[in-house]
Design a protein around this motif. Structure first.
Motif, PDB file in Angstrom:
ATOM      1  N   TYR A   4      19.119 115.018  17.130  1.00  0.00           N
ATOM      2  CA  TYR A   4      17.908 115.068  17.940  1.00  0.00           C
ATOM      3  C   TYR A   4      17.118 113.767  17.745  1.00  0.00           C
ATOM      4  CZ  TYR A   4      19.183 119.972  17.747  1.00  0.00           C
ATOM      5  OH  TYR A   4      19.872 121.149  17.814  1.00  0.00           O
ATOM      6  N   ASP A   6      15.048 112.109  19.484  1.00  0.00           N
ATOM      7  CA  ASP A   6      13.656 112.046  19.941  1.00  0.00           C
ATOM      8  C   ASP A   6      12.782 113.126  19.311  1.00  0.00           C
ATOM      9  OD1 ASP A   6      14.173 109.884  21.546  1.00  0.00           O
ATOM     10  OD2 ASP A   6      14.690 111.104  23.292  1.00  0.00           O
ATOM     11  N   PHE A   7      13.298 113.796  18.294  1.00  0.00           N
ATOM     12  CA  PHE A   7      12.565 114.920  17.711  1.00  0.00           C
ATOM     13  C   PHE A   7      11.168 114.511  17.246  1.00  0.00           C
ATOM     14  CE2 PHE A   7      11.243 117.387  14.012  1.00  0.00           C
ATOM     15  CZ  PHE A   7      11.199 118.651  14.562  1.00  0.00           C
ATOM     16  N   ARG A   9       9.476 111.847  17.911  1.00  0.00           N
ATOM     17  CA  ARG A   9       8.662 111.336  19.019  1.00  0.00           C
ATOM     18  C   ARG A   9       8.026 112.489  19.794  1.00  0.00           C
ATOM     19  NH1 ARG A   9      10.490 106.813  23.490  1.00  0.00           N
ATOM     20  NH2 ARG A   9       8.693 107.054  24.840  1.00  0.00           N
ATOM     21  N   LYS A  10       8.779 113.553  20.000  1.00  0.00           N
ATOM     22  CA  LYS A  10       8.239 114.715  20.717  1.00  0.00           C
ATOM     23  C   LYS A  10       7.213 115.468  19.855  1.00  0.00           C
ATOM     24  CE  LYS A  10      12.153 115.239  23.797  1.00  0.00           C
ATOM     25  NZ  LYS A  10      13.375 115.974  24.122  1.00  0.00           N
ATOM     26  N   TYR A  12       5.332 114.078  17.620  1.00  0.00           N
ATOM     27  CA  TYR A  12       4.160 113.186  17.651  1.00  0.00           C
ATOM     28  C   TYR A  12       3.380 113.393  18.955  1.00  0.00           C
ATOM     29  CZ  TYR A  12       1.673 108.672  17.429  1.00  0.00           C
ATOM     30  OH  TYR A  12       0.721 107.682  17.391  1.00  0.00           O
ATOM     31  N   GLY A  13       4.095 113.613  20.038  1.00  0.00           N
ATOM     32  CA  GLY A  13       3.458 113.831  21.340  1.00  0.00           C
ATOM     33  C   GLY A  13       2.686 115.144  21.420  1.00  0.00           C
ATOM     34  N   LEU A  14       3.017 116.097  20.551  1.00  0.00           N
ATOM     35  CA  LEU A  14       2.306 117.379  20.552  1.00  0.00           C
ATOM     36  C   LEU A  14       0.925 117.285  19.894  1.00  0.00           C
ATOM     37  CD1 LEU A  14       5.202 119.839  19.618  1.00  0.00           C
ATOM     38  CD2 LEU A  14       4.127 119.526  21.852  1.00  0.00           C
ATOM     39  N   GLU A 104       3.098 106.618  23.214  1.00  0.00           N
ATOM     40  CA  GLU A 104       3.830 107.861  22.963  1.00  0.00           C
ATOM     41  C   GLU A 104       4.903 107.713  21.896  1.00  0.00           C
ATOM     42  OE1 GLU A 104       5.321 109.241  26.685  1.00  0.00           O
ATOM     43  OE2 GLU A 104       3.324 109.506  27.552  1.00  0.00           O
ATOM     44  N   ASP A 105       5.362 106.495  21.670  1.00  0.00           N
ATOM     45  CA  ASP A 105       6.406 106.250  20.678  1.00  0.00           C
ATOM     46  C   ASP A 105       5.749 105.851  19.358  1.00  0.00           C
ATOM     47  OD1 ASP A 105       8.560 105.518  19.162  1.00  0.00           O
ATOM     48  OD2 ASP A 105       9.403 104.113  20.613  1.00  0.00           O
TER      49      ASP A 105
END
Length: 197
Positions: A4, A6-7, A9-10, A12-14, A104-105
């Motif tokens: 995963y 992008d785990f 990164r996702k 972090y986006g939450l 976002e990153d």
């Protein structure tokens, strides 16, 4: 994890302001604590999470701050390379902060170049428990981690109840001389036409 990519990164986006108000806040932070516990995570990634949480903390309610501040301190304890965020002598001002909260990153957020000035600001918070929790970063972070488990379910009502049960710290000075006049003079123009009750 390689399966995963992008785990984080996702995850972090939450992290946005609503994360402190959602129904499953306790479960989310329990899992986030678990995911960020590995000592193999790169410093830039942990710094990005610490910085974003610190920035979000500026507008969080006290009951959430009493949970997230120890969370951030635990991140710094686990990852000594991130302590530069605390020990940087003169942290940047808000307008000169290299951290990009819109990115976002986490790898491109430039969090590791910043400082946790937000925690220094929270040391002046109106709630004494919050200011005390934020002051922990001024002490040595070599002590063992603090378990955030008892703080995950903390509610505003519980914080209020704890404050009510505290004993008064001595006598509280009260103003007992009624104000007269606008500038404290008894016979000024305002005192003749308006009475202050």
């Amino acid at each position: 994890p390689s399966e995963y990519p992008d785990f984080y990164r996702k995850l972090y986006g939450l992290l946005d302001p609503s994360v402190f108000h959602v129904k499953y806040r306790a479960r989310f932070f329990h899992l986030a604590d678990l995911f960020l516990s590995s000592s193999h995570l790169p410093a830039y990634l942990v710094a990005a999470f610490a910085k974003r949480l610190s920035r979000l903390a500026l507008t969080a309610p006290p009951e959430a701050l009493l949970m997230v501040l120890p969370f951030i301190c635990d991140l710094l304890r686990r990852h000594p390379a991130c302590r530069v965020l605390v020990h940087r002598p003169l942290g940047p001002e808000l307008d000169a902060d290299p951290y990009d909260p819109e990115e976002e990153d986490p790898a491109k957020s430039r969090a590791l170049e910043s400082s946790l000035w937000e925690l220094q600001a929270l040391q002046r918070h109106y709630h004494p428990e919050v200011s005390q929790a934020a002051s922990v970063i001024n002490q040595a972070l070599s002590v063992p981690e603090v378990s955030i488990a008892p703080l995950l379910e903390l509610t505003a009502f519980e914080v209020f109840e704890r404050d009510l049960k505290k004993k008064g710290q001595g006598s509280v000075p009260l103003e007992f001389i009624p104000a007269r006049g606008l500038l404290g003079q008894q016979d000024d123009f305002c005192a003749q036409h308006f009475t202050l009750s």
